[in-house]
Enzyme design. Sequence first.
Site, PDB file in Angstrom:
ATOM      1  N   GLY A  63       0.754  -1.319   0.092  1.00 12.86           N
ATOM      2  CA  GLY A  63      -0.052  -0.050  -0.006  1.00 12.86           C
ATOM      3  C   GLY A  63       0.950   1.288  -0.091  1.00 12.86           C
ATOM      4  N   ASP A  64       0.427   2.364   0.397  1.00 17.47           N
ATOM      5  CA  ASP A  64       0.845   3.740   0.351  1.00 17.47           C
ATOM      6  C   ASP A  64       1.890   3.832   1.285  1.00 17.47           C
ATOM      7  OD1 ASP A  64      -0.689   4.770  -1.939  1.00 17.47           O
ATOM      8  OD2 ASP A  64      -2.209   5.206  -0.449  1.00 17.47           O
ATOM      9  N   GLY A  65       1.821   3.036   2.386  1.00 17.76           N
ATOM     10  CA  GLY A  65       3.076   2.972   3.318  1.00 17.76           C
ATOM     11  C   GLY A  65       4.107   2.420   2.914  1.00 17.76           C
ATOM     12  N   VAL A  67       4.983   2.230  -0.256  1.00 16.98           N
ATOM     13  CA  VAL A  67       5.707   3.034  -1.091  1.00 16.98           C
ATOM     14  C   VAL A  67       6.371   4.247  -0.209  1.00 16.98           C
ATOM     15  CG1 VAL A  67       5.167   5.062  -2.684  1.00 16.98           C
ATOM     16  CG2 VAL A  67       3.788   3.010  -2.783  1.00 16.98           C
ATOM     17  N   THR A  92      -4.947  -1.465   0.553  1.00 16.71           N
ATOM     18  CA  THR A  92      -6.336  -1.267   0.508  1.00 16.71           C
ATOM     19  C   THR A  92      -6.997  -0.141  -0.406  1.00 16.71           C
ATOM     20  OG1 THR A  92      -6.565  -1.962   2.861  1.00 16.71           O
ATOM     21  CG2 THR A  92      -8.489  -0.908   2.137  1.00 16.71           C
ATOM     22  N   ASP A 216       5.694  18.810 -10.821  1.00 15.41           N
ATOM     23  CA  ASP A 216       5.761  20.258 -11.242  1.00 15.41           C
ATOM     24  C   ASP A 216       6.437  21.286 -10.361  1.00 15.41           C
ATOM     25  OD1 ASP A 216       4.314  20.081  -8.854  1.00 15.41           O
ATOM     26  OD2 ASP A 216       2.480  21.171  -9.568  1.00 15.41           O
ATOM     27  N   GLU A 273       2.284   7.481   8.040  1.00 18.69           N
ATOM     28  CA  GLU A 273       3.092   7.675   9.058  1.00 18.69           C
ATOM     29  C   GLU A 273       2.903   8.704   9.905  1.00 18.69           C
ATOM     30  OE1 GLU A 273       5.704   5.328   9.980  1.00 18.69           O
ATOM     31  OE2 GLU A 273       4.710   4.273   8.116  1.00 18.69           O
TER      32      GLU A 273
END
Length: 297
Positions: A63-65, A67, A92, A216, A273
């Site tokens: 998941g994003d954790g 990453v 998730t 950007d 986090e």
Amino acid sequence: MCAKSLLLLNRKSAVRSDVRSIVKSLQKEFELDVWVPWSGKQTRKLIKQAIKGGTTRVIGAGGDGTVNAVANAILRMGVADSVDMGLVPLGTANDFARAFGDDGSDPESSLRRAITGESKAIDLGRINGEVFVNVASGGYGAMITATTDVEIKRRLGGIAYTLTGISRLSELAPTKAKVTLDDGEVRDLDLTIMAIGNSRFAGGGFDVTPLADVSDGKLDFAMLAPPGLVEGQPDLISIFERDDPTEAFMFRAQFEKALIETNTPYHINLDGEPMVDTRFEVDILPGALRLVPPGKG
């Protein structure tokens, strides 16, 4: 010829039978080492060992954790110039990958792309020295995430956050803050729920910072507007009754550097986090990581 790759699976993904089958199949085609790290320290150790063996690409699967953990490891080790990062969304929410059009529904295609795709430089956000890849969210939700009892989470899963949130609704109140963007005018704001986005999505698909772009050179600041800032003085309930909740009630700005100072301790969640403080120094790290953009095929 594809680069030699290291695949770091989070523990939850590692026990999925479909994931194990996909990994074994692709190991027959590509030079792919696979490990399941148990800590940030072990993640850095595995990356260091892999680089010595000729690895030039590290893929985070989870998941994003996950990453966040892999990106932080690459950055802290000072190897971002020589190592690409890939991503297989198996969490998730998969909010970071969602911005690239990958919802995690086809892990095999995602992994194949992570192994074979071309990398590009992306920005990273940083708060008080801690790096985030996707979105740093602040306020009530971040406080609930940080303070929900670990044992309750183990027993009940995601519903533990809901129960904790209900029990602490009385604490849902604005926090007085001074916000300075790009060394400019100091704004006195009532922070309720805010987001600082390097990318767009958070909370399982909510487009909280739609102007954010990972290349950007800017971060996107969005907050729930205090009463009177927008027409109609909306409350929390009305937000979820609107067809487009992200546009009507947000104060937005883009910046390269910011300082947020609060009167009381304020909770922020960086890619999962937790952080709590009264002073937050925020900046952008342009082109700090080479990422193979997530996608299918």
